[in-house]
Design a protein around this motif. Structure first.
Motif, PDB file in Angstrom:
ATOM      1  N   ASP A  31       0.857  -1.183   0.000  1.00  0.00           N
ATOM      2  CA  ASP A  31       0.000   0.000   0.000  1.00  0.00           C
ATOM      3  C   ASP A  31       0.897   1.238   0.000  1.00  0.00           C
ATOM      4  O   ASP A  31       1.491   1.583   1.027  1.00  0.00           O
ATOM      5  CB  ASP A  31      -0.911  -0.007   1.228  1.00  0.00           C
ATOM      6  CG  ASP A  31      -1.822   1.216   1.290  1.00  0.00           C
ATOM      7  OD1 ASP A  31      -1.821   2.008   0.320  1.00  0.00           O
ATOM      8  OD2 ASP A  31      -2.512   1.384   2.318  1.00  0.00           O
ATOM      9  N   TRP A  32       0.986   1.907  -1.154  1.00  0.00           N
ATOM     10  CA  TRP A  32       1.865   3.067  -1.254  1.00  0.00           C
ATOM     11  C   TRP A  32       1.292   4.297  -0.552  1.00  0.00           C
ATOM     12  O   TRP A  32       1.977   5.314  -0.433  1.00  0.00           O
ATOM     13  CB  TRP A  32       2.157   3.375  -2.717  1.00  0.00           C
ATOM     14  CG  TRP A  32       3.130   2.400  -3.296  1.00  0.00           C
ATOM     15  CD1 TRP A  32       2.854   1.320  -4.071  1.00  0.00           C
ATOM     16  CD2 TRP A  32       4.550   2.403  -3.108  1.00  0.00           C
ATOM     17  NE1 TRP A  32       4.007   0.640  -4.389  1.00  0.00           N
ATOM     18  CE2 TRP A  32       5.064   1.281  -3.814  1.00  0.00           C
ATOM     19  CE3 TRP A  32       5.431   3.237  -2.424  1.00  0.00           C
ATOM     20  CZ2 TRP A  32       6.427   0.989  -3.844  1.00  0.00           C
ATOM     21  CZ3 TRP A  32       6.796   2.949  -2.451  1.00  0.00           C
ATOM     22  CH2 TRP A  32       7.276   1.826  -3.155  1.00  0.00           C
ATOM     23  N   ASN A  33       0.074   4.214  -0.064  1.00  0.00           N
ATOM     24  CA  ASN A  33      -0.472   5.313   0.738  1.00  0.00           C
ATOM     25  C   ASN A  33      -0.096   5.187   2.212  1.00  0.00           C
ATOM     26  O   ASN A  33      -0.333   6.107   2.993  1.00  0.00           O
ATOM     27  CB  ASN A  33      -2.002   5.348   0.602  1.00  0.00           C
ATOM     28  CG  ASN A  33      -2.447   5.715  -0.798  1.00  0.00           C
ATOM     29  OD1 ASN A  33      -1.909   6.645  -1.396  1.00  0.00           O
ATOM     30  ND2 ASN A  33      -3.414   4.977  -1.334  1.00  0.00           N
ATOM     31  N   ASP A  34       0.484   4.058   2.570  1.00  0.00           N
ATOM     32  CA  ASP A  34       0.911   3.817   3.949  1.00  0.00           C
ATOM     33  C   ASP A  34       2.209   4.583   4.216  1.00  0.00           C
ATOM     34  O   ASP A  34       3.208   4.373   3.532  1.00  0.00           O
ATOM     35  CB  ASP A  34       1.120   2.319   4.150  1.00  0.00           C
ATOM     36  CG  ASP A  34       1.515   1.961   5.575  1.00  0.00           C
ATOM     37  OD1 ASP A  34       1.737   2.876   6.393  1.00  0.00           O
ATOM     38  OD2 ASP A  34       1.622   0.750   5.865  1.00  0.00           O
ATOM     39  N   GLN A  76       5.344   2.528   4.331  1.00  0.00           N
ATOM     40  CA  GLN A  76       5.896   2.083   3.054  1.00  0.00           C
ATOM     41  C   GLN A  76       6.721   3.191   2.410  1.00  0.00           C
ATOM     42  O   GLN A  76       7.786   2.936   1.834  1.00  0.00           O
ATOM     43  CB  GLN A  76       4.781   1.630   2.111  1.00  0.00           C
ATOM     44  CG  GLN A  76       5.246   1.195   0.735  1.00  0.00           C
ATOM     45  CD  GLN A  76       6.260   0.064   0.788  1.00  0.00           C
ATOM     46  OE1 GLN A  76       6.214  -0.794   1.668  1.00  0.00           O
ATOM     47  NE2 GLN A  76       7.188   0.043  -0.166  1.00  0.00           N
TER      48      GLN A  76
END
Length: 256
Positions: A76-79, A82
């Motif tokens: 999840d690149w919105n995390d 991350q």
């Protein structure tokens, strides 16, 4: 330009053994592949503790890293965690003195605008560390269409490509479709590939890859980085991988 070897060529061996193997084949530069679920360094490890990853590399032979290839897998690149892991990979790359970090693209059919926004943030983070972010051209990814790959590069400041010509063999794309990508190439993965469904990797000289044409196109674009031998370590290979890696190295060196 110069020949380098990806650690993906020997991914079934421990990392230290793979690096020794690359050195024994008389490469002095290598691309480090960091793949989640792989047998070498993994992004979850490097992202959480880049210093330990650096220490592990220092135990190997005196090879020079040419680039960093990172496959985070599905994340999840919105995390924010991350994004922090990506920033740590940039720190890791900078400590290795490499200039190019390659990531895998979103899947084919993914929303283009969403991918552009994702890459704008990642490319900006890479540039803050003095790095170039490059997206792998892959038939199963959004960059498997040369026109989409070109649009990404034109839409995202600083974005480049890691060109893998094998992923355009056997499909509907011609050389003229791929040629506009060369000015954006920051790394290149090479092997030989046939047109058949089970011919993604074949013996050097038995496939469709035109190495001389590729090198000439890169030269015209002012490319001066690695020609990365990337013959993947797969159980279905019906050839001696080490022999083919050596053959491709020698072939590429005759073109330089």
């Amino acid at each position: 330009m110069f020949a380098a070897c990806s650690t993906l060529c020997f991914s079934d061996e421990p990392l230290e053994s793979a690096l020794r193997h690359i050195a024994e084949l008389e490469f002095d530069k290598f691309e480090l592949a960091v793949v989640e679920g792989g047998g070498h360094l993994q992004p979850s490890e490097v992202g959480d503790d880049p210093e330990s990853a650096l220490l592990r590399l220092k135990r190997g032979p005196a090879l020079i890293p040419s680039a960093l290839y990172v496959d985070f897998g599905p994340v999840d690149w919105n995390d924010p965690a991350q994004k922090k892991r990506f920033d740590n990979h940039c720190r890791f790359a900078k400590a290795l003195n490499v200039a190019v970090v390659t990531l895998t693209p979103a899947p084919a059919g993914a929303d283009l605008d969403a991918e552009i926004q994702r890459l704008k943030g990642l490319s900006a983070a890479a540039m803050r560390s003095g790095l170039v972010l490059a997206m792998l051209t892959h038939k199963d990814g959004i960059t498997g269409d040369p026109a989409v790959a070109l649009q990404l590069c034109k839409s995202v400041p600083g974005l480049g490509l890691t060109l893998d010509p094998s992923h355009f063999v056997g499909g509907s794309y011609k050389d003229s479709d791929v040629d506009p990508l060369y000015p954006f190439v920051q790394n290149i993965h090479l092997r030989d590939t046939g047109k058949g469904p089970n011919e993604f990797q074949v013996r050097i000289g038995q496939g469709q890859i035109e190495y001389a044409r590729i090198v000439n196109q890169l030269r015209r674009a002012g490319y001066n980085r690695a020609l990365t031998v990337t013959i993947l370590d797969r159980p279905e290979n019906d050839f001696d991988r080490e022999v083919e890696v050596r053959k491709l190295k020698l072939l590429l060196e005759t073109l330089l």
